[in-house]
Design an enzyme around this catalytic site. Structure first.
Site, short mmCIF file in Angstrom:
data_model
loop_
_atom_site.label_atom_id
_atom_site.label_comp_id
_atom_site.label_asym_id
_atom_site.label_seq_id
_atom_site.Cartn_x
_atom_site.Cartn_y
_atom_site.Cartn_z
N HIS A 122 -3.92 -9.66 15.25
CA HIS A 122 -3.05 -10.70 15.82
C HIS A 122 -1.82 -10.00 16.37
CE1 HIS A 122 -0.30 -10.14 12.46
NE2 HIS A 122 -1.37 -10.12 11.69
N ALA A 144 -6.03 5.87 -5.20
CA ALA A 144 -6.43 4.46 -5.33
C ALA A 144 -5.40 3.54 -4.70
CB ALA A 144 -6.60 4.12 -6.81
N ARG A 182 5.70 8.57 3.13
CA ARG A 182 6.53 9.64 3.71
C ARG A 182 6.06 10.97 3.15
NH1 ARG A 182 10.03 5.36 3.42
NH2 ARG A 182 11.38 5.06 5.21
#
Length: 190
Positions: A122, A144, A182
């Site tokens: 979208h 994970a 980061r």
């Protein structure tokens, strides 16, 4: 590896092996390459969780190596898109939504509940919502609960910490963590 799959497609060196409780929709012509993929395998002494692997019309999956997609994963490769798999695995509960191209390199290991989406699906305030390829390099470890968003390249040998959301490129042999992820240090792993 769990007990033999209920159905397998083999063509030359190419093998597609779906396991029980995995809904699969694709034709043999939508797979290419010399590799093998196990779809819906579960770990020893673990329950099998339903998942699916769907190649929509005119989609392609290229198998470069021996790759495992464990149980509970949901893989959708949409019309005209391409998924390329090297060697490695996606642990239980993974989700790939490929509208353009997603590449996963050799020797790459991906933790459970991983998400990769190469399209926002979208637009918000008129911003570009076009699909952009995702490239995950060779020998990458992804923890994970990681999410990788459209247009991202993760360099060879990188490590992505659990729970991170990767919104921009990560360099080769770099450790990246956080929301957004980061780079925090160099890393070397085997």
């Amino acid at each position: 590896m769990p007990k033999a799959a209920y159905l397998a497609l083999r063509r030359g060196n190419l093998s597609i092996i779906p396991y029980r409780r995995t809904a699969m929709r694709a034709s043999g012509s939508q797979f290419d390459g010399p590799g093998r993929v196990h779809i819906g395998a579960n770990l020893p002494n673990s329950p099998s969780v339903a998942g699916h692997f769907i190649l929509h019309d005119n989609a392609m999956c290229r198998l470069e190596g021996n790759f495992s997609i464990l149980s509970g994963c949901r893989i959708d490769v949409y019309r005209g898109a391409a998924l390329t798999l090297g060697s490695g695995y996606i642990n239980v509960g993974g989700r790939l939504q490929c509208y353009s191209a997603i590449t996963i390199g050799d020797g790459t290991f991906i933790g459970e509940n991983f998400r990769a989406m190469d399209w926002d699906q979208h637009s918000i305030d008129g911003r570009d919502s076009a699909p952009q390829p995702i490239h995950i390099g060779a020998s990458v470890w992804i923890g994970a609960g990681v999410t990788v968003l459209k247009g991202v390249t993760i360099g060879d040998g990188a490590v992505i910490g659990a729970g991170s959301i990767v919104t921009r490129d990560i360099g080769a042999h770099r450790l990246a963590v956080g929301i957004p992820a980061r780079e925090v240090s160099d890393v070397s792993w085997r």
